[in-house]
Design a protein around this motif. Sequence first.
Motif, PDB file in Angstrom:
ATOM      1  N   TRP A   1       0.833  -1.215   0.000  1.00  0.00           N
ATOM      2  CA  TRP A   1       0.000   0.000   0.000  1.00  0.00           C
ATOM      3  C   TRP A   1       0.859   1.252   0.000  1.00  0.00           C
ATOM      4  CZ3 TRP A   1      -0.850   3.854   3.827  1.00  0.00           C
ATOM      5  CH2 TRP A   1      -1.906   4.723   3.538  1.00  0.00           C
ATOM      6  N   LEU A   2       1.940   1.253   0.748  1.00  0.00           N
ATOM      7  CA  LEU A   2       2.802   2.441   0.831  1.00  0.00           C
ATOM      8  C   LEU A   2       3.532   2.716  -0.481  1.00  0.00           C
ATOM      9  CD1 LEU A   2       4.316   2.014   4.421  1.00  0.00           C
ATOM     10  CD2 LEU A   2       2.791   3.835   3.651  1.00  0.00           C
ATOM     11  N   GLN A   3       3.671   1.703  -1.327  1.00  0.00           N
ATOM     12  CA  GLN A   3       4.346   1.920  -2.613  1.00  0.00           C
ATOM     13  C   GLN A   3       3.598   2.912  -3.501  1.00  0.00           C
ATOM     14  OE1 GLN A   3       7.430   0.778  -3.375  1.00  0.00           O
ATOM     15  NE2 GLN A   3       7.345   0.003  -1.270  1.00  0.00           N
ATOM     16  N   ASN A   4       2.324   3.189  -3.183  1.00  0.00           N
ATOM     17  CA  ASN A   4       1.556   4.164  -3.961  1.00  0.00           C
ATOM     18  C   ASN A   4       1.993   5.599  -3.686  1.00  0.00           C
ATOM     19  OD1 ASN A   4      -0.591   2.479  -5.332  1.00  0.00           O
ATOM     20  ND2 ASN A   4      -0.893   1.853  -3.215  1.00  0.00           N
ATOM     21  N   TYR A   5       2.814   5.796  -2.676  1.00  0.00           N
ATOM     22  CA  TYR A   5       3.251   7.138  -2.302  1.00  0.00           C
ATOM     23  C   TYR A   5       4.744   7.291  -2.571  1.00  0.00           C
ATOM     24  CZ  TYR A   5      -1.222   7.389   0.090  1.00  0.00           C
ATOM     25  OH  TYR A   5      -2.569   7.391   0.363  1.00  0.00           O
ATOM     26  N   ALA A   6       5.093   8.340  -3.326  1.00  0.00           N
ATOM     27  CA  ALA A   6       6.509   8.602  -3.588  1.00  0.00           C
ATOM     28  C   ALA A   6       7.218   9.009  -2.300  1.00  0.00           C
ATOM     29  CB  ALA A   6       6.643   9.709  -4.636  1.00  0.00           C
TER      30      ALA A   6
ATOM     31  N   ILE B   1       6.205   6.885   4.938  1.00  0.00           N
ATOM     32  CA  ILE B   1       6.855   6.477   6.184  1.00  0.00           C
ATOM     33  C   ILE B   1       7.537   5.128   5.976  1.00  0.00           C
ATOM     34  CG2 ILE B   1       5.185   7.712   7.605  1.00  0.00           C
ATOM     35  CD1 ILE B   1       3.881   4.938   8.179  1.00  0.00           C
ATOM     36  N   SER B   2       8.402   4.770   6.912  1.00  0.00           N
ATOM     37  CA  SER B   2       9.007   3.437   6.888  1.00  0.00           C
ATOM     38  C   SER B   2       8.273   2.550   7.885  1.00  0.00           C
ATOM     39  CB  SER B   2      10.493   3.509   7.245  1.00  0.00           C
ATOM     40  OG  SER B   2      10.652   4.081   8.530  1.00  0.00           O
ATOM     41  N   LEU B   3       8.198   1.278   7.580  1.00  0.00           N
ATOM     42  CA  LEU B   3       7.533   0.330   8.481  1.00  0.00           C
ATOM     43  C   LEU B   3       8.538  -0.131   9.537  1.00  0.00           C
ATOM     44  CD1 LEU B   3       5.377  -1.888   6.088  1.00  0.00           C
ATOM     45  CD2 LEU B   3       4.577  -0.214   7.735  1.00  0.00           C
TER      46      LEU B   3
END
Length: 785
Positions: A736-741, A744-746
């Motif tokens: 899901w986070l890959q959609n944002y350039a 945050i880091s997990l």
Amino acid sequence: MFKNYLKITWRNLVRQKANSFINITGLAIGMTCSMLILMWVQHELSYDTFHENANDIYRVVENQYYAGGQIFPVAVTPSPLAPALKTQFPEISKATRFSFNSLTIKKDDKIFTEGVAFADPDILEIFTIPFVKGSPQTALSAPHSIVLTEEAAAKYFGQDEPVGQVLRINHRDDFLVTGVIENIPENSHLKYDLLAPFIYLKELGSSMEYWGTDWCYTYVLLQKNTPYKEVDKKIIDFIKKNHEKSATEIYLQLLTEIHLYSSGKYTADIGGHGDIQYVRIFAAIAFFVLLIACINFMNLATARSERRAKEVGLRKVVGAQRHQLINQFFSEAIILSLLAFLAALVLTETLLPAFNDLSGKTLSLSHLETSLGFGSFAIALLCGIISGSYPAFYLSSFHPIATIKSNRSSQAGGSLFRKILVVFQFALSVIMIIGTLVVSRQMDYIRNKNLGLDKENLGYFWMSGEFRGKSEIAKQELLKNPNITGITRTSQLPTYVASSSSGWKWEGKDPSDEVLMHTLNVDEDYVKTFKMEMAEGRFFSRDFPADSHAVVVNETATEVMGMQAPIGKRLTLGSNEFTIIGVVKDFHFKPIRMKIEPLVMMMAPDGYFAMIMRMRPENFTATIEFIEKTYKQFAADTPFYFNFLDEVYDNLYRAEQRVGKLSGYFSVMAILIASLGLYGLASYMAEQRTKEIGIRKVLGASIPALFFLLSKNFLMLAGIANLIAWPVAYFVMSGWLQNYAYRISLNVAIFVVAAALAMIIVLVTVSYQALKAALANPVEALRYE
């Protein structure tokens, strides 16, 4: 017989009030959450499906190719494309261009600024647009004709007959109302209240024949049973053939996929799209919540049924047949699950208004498709059947004498199965907790990220044609107000700069490379008003008249052009040559999910459309009143609409914010359901170990030791659930986070917090029953031994 089953079911409900309440409530909450979510999912999937030819309607979109393998998807196309496709490809039966323009509309002494949709007459044959008045065959045949929705007709003409009436547009052209159509459904990606012929835009200066500019949307209707991929192959290079310098390929996008598969993908797209990813996320949440509720229901039902082994033995002794016992247990479980279903329907109807406010929809139970309603009923029925199968087939098989003599209150196999179910449902809950934490942190990151500009206390309005010609004088007049500390004019808001060109050239550029540079028209006060910073050089200034032939670029542009010392370098666009006088520090001019791209800023007074001003926060109301009064001095016949820029930024991320809130609420519901089940199981386990606890207390066991004894198994199960949930949650949320350039880091902290929450929830849930059992008088437990 069935009447007897009902009596026994009712007696068991009354006798075991707490268990019955937990069972019915948990399943009802789960079904309610699932029905609300699935109604939302159903609405999202229904976009544009109401058109009769939905499966044969496509939008034509582009892929533009640039240096370094960069692909730039674009939703708009050249104006000549639609008529050319219809003429040259027999597979395409109809084609229309579509564009939105904000125009001034006058009716009697009332003036409105409205968004007007312009399209070719084929639009009325491609899309299902029901006419209330007028004829679709002739409604858009004349250049100065216009069609209104029922809502627009009521707005402009009240109870009067609208067809044949005249509306004046842009203070110069009279348009004849030729038809009234039904209001555009909410689940349409194209929304408009006024529809006029596309050809009229030629009178406003729009090019109808030039292939080098993308500015309108193109929709086509294919012949029945035409494979769209075959058409894709034929049209892919069509723009290249008509415009030699183009590096553009075109392809078809199915109408029913536009709403869910376009968000953030295409430049210059129509706003308001959904996202298929969120549909999948919510469908998964609905499934998880319902699964947790069903697991609870079955877990508690099977646990409770083990108490009834002696009851089964006695029934058999007095003559009950096995099939009668099977029917009894099935009837009880199914009645309980159907009661939960009825409660869920009531809860859904009650909570819908609040859910609509939160989701931005206008859903009602009438929107619940028959298949979805029957599906929910079938799940309730299935849940009852599965939970009733254990006592129905297992307990009914016991020999009556052996059952009465022995203690079958706790079976090892049943206990292991329940533990597996508890681990599974808590793993799902932990996944949802982690997902909620990640979404919340990403939204906080977006809200607090430095955009490279100060968006607070900024207001803006779009300038009418009349106002634009006097905007410099009006600007100086507005600056006389001490509450206005800065004003700038620009072509686009900094929330989304869509204008771009690949025609820029500079010294050392490879002639074969196509580099896309975004362009923004600004005046001298842009950087000052937005409180931006210059990386080097200077910004435009009134002290330098030659700045009309100068440009300011962002840091990313200098990197793309490979310029170490850009100040004084030349850029050319067509026959125009510009000098780089400054480099502004990178700022976000598109949503944060996208990377910062190359930007060229130039002064072009004819290209200013918005006026943005920085105001002191002390007295917004008085300041806005002053701005409106000043605006009316220069454009008395034009409506004034004022907005705050931070609201536009909020709208950019409203979908993510809604997803974050909804996922948070439903995660809480999932945890509540799991906790209800855990409470019921803790009660059952404490009851099963009453005599053991009594003996331990007699032998000197302390209350903390007994509390730990009763809690440790549940804590261990929660720990196993965490170990299962962590890798799954990491995989899902990383995707899901890959959609944002910019994201945050997990880090480990998120997973530790989720684990701690799960453990606390377990302890709080189990503590009451554990303490109750630990504090009980051992004499009561051992009195009859």
